[in-house]
Scaffold this motif. Sequence first.
Motif, PDB file in Angstrom:
ATOM      1  N   ALA A  86       0.825  -1.212   0.000  1.00 13.47           N
ATOM      2  CA  ALA A  86       0.000   0.000   0.000  1.00 13.47           C
ATOM      3  C   ALA A  86       0.857   1.259   0.000  1.00 13.47           C
ATOM      4  N   LEU A  87       2.029   1.190   0.587  1.00 17.24           N
ATOM      5  CA  LEU A  87       2.929   2.351   0.576  1.00 17.24           C
ATOM      6  C   LEU A  87       3.340   2.688  -0.853  1.00 17.24           C
ATOM      7  N   MET A  88       3.617   1.659  -1.662  1.00 16.75           N
ATOM      8  CA  MET A  88       3.983   1.900  -3.059  1.00 16.75           C
ATOM      9  C   MET A  88       2.800   2.449  -3.860  1.00 16.75           C
ATOM     10  N   VAL A  89       1.595   1.949  -3.549  1.00 19.64           N
ATOM     11  CA  VAL A  89       0.394   2.467  -4.218  1.00 19.64           C
ATOM     12  C   VAL A  89       0.226   3.948  -3.893  1.00 19.64           C
ATOM     13  N   ALA A  90       0.430   4.316  -2.636  1.00 17.78           N
ATOM     14  CA  ALA A  90       0.284   5.717  -2.233  1.00 17.78           C
ATOM     15  C   ALA A  90       1.326   6.600  -2.927  1.00 17.78           C
ATOM     16  N   VAL A  91       2.559   6.110  -2.995  1.00 19.46           N
ATOM     17  CA  VAL A  91       3.623   6.904  -3.627  1.00 19.46           C
ATOM     18  C   VAL A  91       3.359   7.057  -5.124  1.00 19.46           C
TER      19      VAL A  91
END
Length: 125
Positions: free
Chosen positions: A67-72
């Motif tokens: 999810a961190l990569m999706v947010a970035v």
Amino acid sequence: RFLFMSEFYYYVWAVYLVGAVGVLCLSWLLFRHIKVSALGMLLMALVVALLFTPAKLVPERMDLTPALMVAVLDGLVEGWPGVWGGLKYIFLVYVGLLLLLVPIYLIKAKRAPKKQKREAIEPTL
């Protein structure tokens, strides 16, 4: 119809999880020296939520990404409103972890004074 993931997908996740466990161990080494144990627990819960929360990058497909990569990535493409897509999952997992950790911390804090009283009663050599 479900799209099955290729072997490469699983290899990428395995490499990511090994790296995330490494970062988790390093963050534990960093946060264990914090004098306030509640703050250390909050920070470790945040690291776990940031690293291990999955989210869907493409809504129609079954594959998950961190999810961190999706947010970035959504933040880079769509700007600030796109960041919420990944952060909402991280926030939900973080709140869930806090709901699990609060009773543990309260039990730990309740038992701590008893241990100190016992040490005060027992003579030391």
